[in-house]
Design an enzyme around this catalytic site. Sequence first.
Site, PDB file in Angstrom:
ATOM      1  N   CYS A 235      -1.712  -4.356  -9.490  1.00  0.00           N
ATOM      2  CA  CYS A 235      -3.251  -3.813  -9.308  1.00  0.00           C
ATOM      3  C   CYS A 235      -3.496  -2.395  -9.084  1.00  0.00           C
ATOM      4  O   CYS A 235      -4.183  -1.666  -9.599  1.00  0.00           O
ATOM      5  CB  CYS A 235      -3.680  -4.639  -8.172  1.00  0.00           C
ATOM      6  SG  CYS A 235      -3.631  -6.354  -8.033  1.00  0.00           S
TER       7      CYS A 235
ATOM      8  N   HIS B  21      -8.659  -1.789  -3.018  1.00  0.00           N
ATOM      9  CA  HIS B  21      -6.886  -1.771  -3.046  1.00  0.00           C
ATOM     10  C   HIS B  21      -6.400  -0.429  -3.293  1.00  0.00           C
ATOM     11  O   HIS B  21      -5.361  -0.290  -4.134  1.00  0.00           O
ATOM     12  CB  HIS B  21      -6.336  -2.836  -4.027  1.00  0.00           C
ATOM     13  CG  HIS B  21      -4.901  -3.323  -3.378  1.00  0.00           C
ATOM     14  ND1 HIS B  21      -4.254  -4.153  -4.156  1.00  0.00           N
ATOM     15  CD2 HIS B  21      -4.021  -3.163  -2.688  1.00  0.00           C
ATOM     16  CE1 HIS B  21      -3.078  -4.429  -3.908  1.00  0.00           C
ATOM     17  NE2 HIS B  21      -2.997  -3.541  -2.536  1.00  0.00           N
TER      18      HIS B  21
END
Length: 587
Positions: free
Chosen positions: A82, A143
Amino acid sequence: MLPREHSWSWLTVTVGMLLGVRPSACGDLSGARPNILLLMADDFGIGDIGCYGNNSIRTPNIDRLAEDGVMLTQHVAAASVCTPSRAAFLTGRYPLRSGMVSSNGYRVLQWTGVSGGLPTNETTFAKILKDKGYATGLIGKWHLGLNCESSNDHCHHPLNHGFDHFYGMPFSMMGDCIHWELSEKRAGMEHKLNVCFQIMAFTALTLTTGKLTHLTSGSWTPVIWSTIAAILLFMTSYFMGVLIVHADCFLMRNHTITEQPMHFQRTTSLILKEASSFVQRNKHRPFLLFVSLLHVHIPLVTTKQFLGKSQHGLYGDNVEEMDWLVGEILKAVDVNGLKNMTFTYFTSDHGGHLEARDERGQLGGWNGIFRGGKGMGGWEGGIRVPGIFRWPGVLPAGQMIHEPTSLMDVFPTVVQLGGGNVPQDRVIDGRSLVPLLQGAAEHSAHEFLFHYCGKYLHAARWHEQDRGRLWKVHYMTPQFHPKGAGACYGRGLCPCSGDGVTQHSPPLLFDLSRDPSEAEPLSPGSEPRYHAVIALVGEAVDQHRKTLSPVPPQFSLSNIIWKPWLQPCCGTFPLCACGQDEVPSET
Ligand SMILES: *[C@@H]1O[C@H](CO)[C@@H](O)[C@H](O)[C@H]1NC(C)=O
Ligand SMILES: *[C@@H]1O[C@H](CO)[C@@H](O)[C@H](O)[C@H]1NC(C)=O
Ligand SMILES: *[C@@H]1O[C@H](CO)[C@@H](O)[C@H](O)[C@H]1NC(C)=O
């Protein structure tokens, strides 16, 4: 009256393209620029979508997007996990250039309370479009870090990276957002803490016994300290579950925490409401909305409406719910009459997570015919993702493009559509997709693409355009679990370096145009140009390396350890807790 007319936007952009100028160069065409809607799924495999060949999972809304637009079959993420993939997506640059890659085992940010994150001097497409008058929103997962020095400096916050509206998780979904699911991180730490607790308790007990039986002399101080240490270790290990859920699984609106911890059953509807109201609020001006979906990352939170409905267990249910959510967001665009003025994109940050499974079955995605998955920088399964673009009337419908493209290409593409300019003071690795999508260019602007795992270059591909061959050279590959072909079961994710990785000298060579599953490595006997191809790709790698310069590492140990003073908390630390978010009204 609407300030923008679709036919006008079509004309100006097309004329702009034909003349080879950016729309902004043709006088005041600010009214002509499309809205930009970017939809990114999390950990979603390319083999889990109807239009990419899955006949048993239902994704009608994503399939319809592809029918109405252009589908890329060789769309590749810049990283297979990610944080670095998203950093590359937002900046148009390999994540190595912003320092968003690891050289240790930690490949994504592990906590919200860490100081690593997308550096403030990186320029996202949102920043450029905001400067060009776009309303810019991010809804969903970030994130990419939050704080640098205190619990609310928000140096890495989306609002500090060009978004003027943020609603979502600064961190990411993960297994232990839901108490019953231990993440690898928590299980490992709990184990270590328990061992320490046992040692400390044993020490305290031995010292106390020694004192009470007068076998040892000296003061009571060591006894007291070891007892305190044992109690603290026990409490930390006991409360860690609660702490993690509160620490990382929370929602924010702009700079304010609205729900800590999250009430997951409401999250999907909150995200949908936020997205719809963003579209509604901004329908009279160009907007950029990046919906960074929390689906389909574990723990696969799924509402009752979708539970048990798919043929593929909890994972399939979650995929079908995500498809529904995508459909509802597209509906919000339609009902506001914006369909033809909106450039829509759907993708995933990287491939499906093969190692995610438990007694309930497979919990991670399926990467179709491609080898490997999430966490593997080189193998196609980790990086090959869906790429669908729709802009009715401007882009052809029902088209498929088999040219190699990258998620990093979205950066120059949306900057161009929004009338901005890409930064000239740094290397941008993405190339505008506009000519390819419109059918004006036959080939992608990428002859070579480089596939990193953390900071290590695992593989590179060469598109030999005149012969239509697609070569892939692997320098390093992860060692798969002997029983699980194509995955590293028992390890969570495959490593990028060290013991679990094989170095190949000479490198492995595949021809993806004939062997897309990377099943049969070529040899000088089976491929007469074997040596020539490897040498040529090696040359391109050397050239690429010359364009890299050292930057501060965002994944250094000091940047990835949890620091209590960086922990965002609403309420009293460490029992961070605050109430239910108001559902925004759609006015
Ligand atoms: C469709 O997706 C499911 C769930 O990931 C997978 O198990 C199945 O093999 C896929 N089917 C095809 C034909 O790819
Ligand atoms: C977030 O902040 C921006 C200004 O920076 C503001 O325009 C927007 O309305 C805010 N969003 C919410 C939901 O408060
Ligand atoms: C950002 O700052 C770092 C450290 O000061 C520097 O190394 C890097 O080159 C800068 N990046 C850009 C894009 O200017």
